[in-house]
Design an enzyme around this catalytic site. Structure first.
Site, short mmCIF file in Angstrom:
data_model
loop_
_atom_site.label_atom_id
_atom_site.label_comp_id
_atom_site.label_asym_id
_atom_site.label_seq_id
_atom_site.Cartn_x
_atom_site.Cartn_y
_atom_site.Cartn_z
N TYR A 1 -6.82 2.84 -16.84
CA TYR A 1 -6.33 3.45 -18.07
C TYR A 1 -5.86 2.41 -19.08
CZ TYR A 1 -6.63 8.23 -16.19
OH TYR A 1 -7.07 9.43 -15.70
N GLY B 1 -8.89 3.92 -7.77
CA GLY B 1 -7.58 3.27 -7.67
C GLY B 1 -6.65 3.94 -6.68
N VAL B 2 -5.38 4.01 -7.06
CA VAL B 2 -4.36 4.59 -6.18
C VAL B 2 -4.64 6.07 -5.90
CG1 VAL B 2 -2.64 5.22 -7.95
CG2 VAL B 2 -1.89 4.57 -5.69
N ASP B 3 -5.19 6.77 -6.88
CA ASP B 3 -5.53 8.19 -6.72
C ASP B 3 -6.51 8.38 -5.57
OD1 ASP B 3 -5.71 10.94 -7.24
OD2 ASP B 3 -6.98 10.69 -9.00
N ASN C 1 -5.56 11.71 -12.21
CA ASN C 1 -6.23 12.07 -13.46
C ASN C 1 -5.91 13.55 -13.70
OD1 ASN C 1 -8.24 13.75 -12.12
ND2 ASN C 1 -9.26 11.84 -11.53
N ASP D 1 0.85 -1.18 0.00
CA ASP D 1 0.00 0.00 0.00
C ASP D 1 0.89 1.24 0.00
OD1 ASP D 1 -1.72 2.12 0.57
OD2 ASP D 1 -2.69 1.13 2.26
N SER E 1 -0.86 4.15 -14.99
CA SER E 1 -1.70 3.91 -16.17
C SER E 1 -2.10 2.46 -16.40
CB SER E 1 -1.05 4.44 -17.46
OG SER E 1 -1.14 5.84 -17.50
#
Length: 168
Positions: A121, A32-34, A24, A10, A117
């Site tokens: 993505y 996701g990770v964002d 983004n 993590d 990505s």
């Protein structure tokens, strides 16, 4: 010489100078990770990101880490995969290079990257890992001294480990 490590874990829990957010273009959070980074850092991260008015694919911006163990978050929007016909490899490499540049400019000795990505993505994981490693291995500056590729799955980590073993 830069130390490179590959882990499965993590990214929001890593005690490094900076973590990279696969953001983004709005920089206002997402999945996701964002989303995980925004949740872990707290609402101050969103406020800090608003000041940028977004970020183009391949570019990078830096904010404090707020509630994260990392001092900084480097936000970089990766390219959406369209079969490689829309400069995706060039843009993905720029994500890594611009993140490394910001880390160096902010005196970061350690930096952690996610697999940019390769989630929603749709960038092919092997191709993305090759670009990520090539960008980091060709970095000749003194900082960062350590780069961690923090993979979401053990399968992703194995791709990086295998490629890294070939290159070293």
């Amino acid at each position: 010489m830069m130390k490179i490590e590959v882990i499965c874990g993590d990214i929001t829990q890593l005690e490094v100078c900076a973590i990279v957010n696969a953001a983004n273009c709005t920089l206002l959070g997402g999945g996701g990770v964002d989303g995980a980074i925004h949740r872990a850092a707290g609402p101050d991260l969103l406020e800090a990101c608003r000041k940028f008015n977004g970020c183009q694919t391949g570019e990078a911006r830096i904010t404090p880490g707020f509630r994260l163990p990392a001092k900084f978050v480097i936000h970089t929007p990766g390219p959406v995969w369209h079969g490689g016909t829309r400069r995706e490899p060039e843009l993905l490499r720029a994500c890594y290079e611009n993140s490394l540049t910001l880390a160096e400019e902010n005196n970061c000795r350690s930096l952690a990257f996610p697999c940019i990505s390769t989630g929603v993505y749709g960038y092919p994981k092997q191709a993305a890992a090759e670009i990520a490693l090539a960008a980091v291995l060709s970095w000749k500056n003194k900082l960062p001294e350590k780069v961690i590729f923090c993979c979401f799955s053990e399968r992703d980590a194995e791709i990086y480990r295998s490629l890294l073993a070939e290159k070293l």
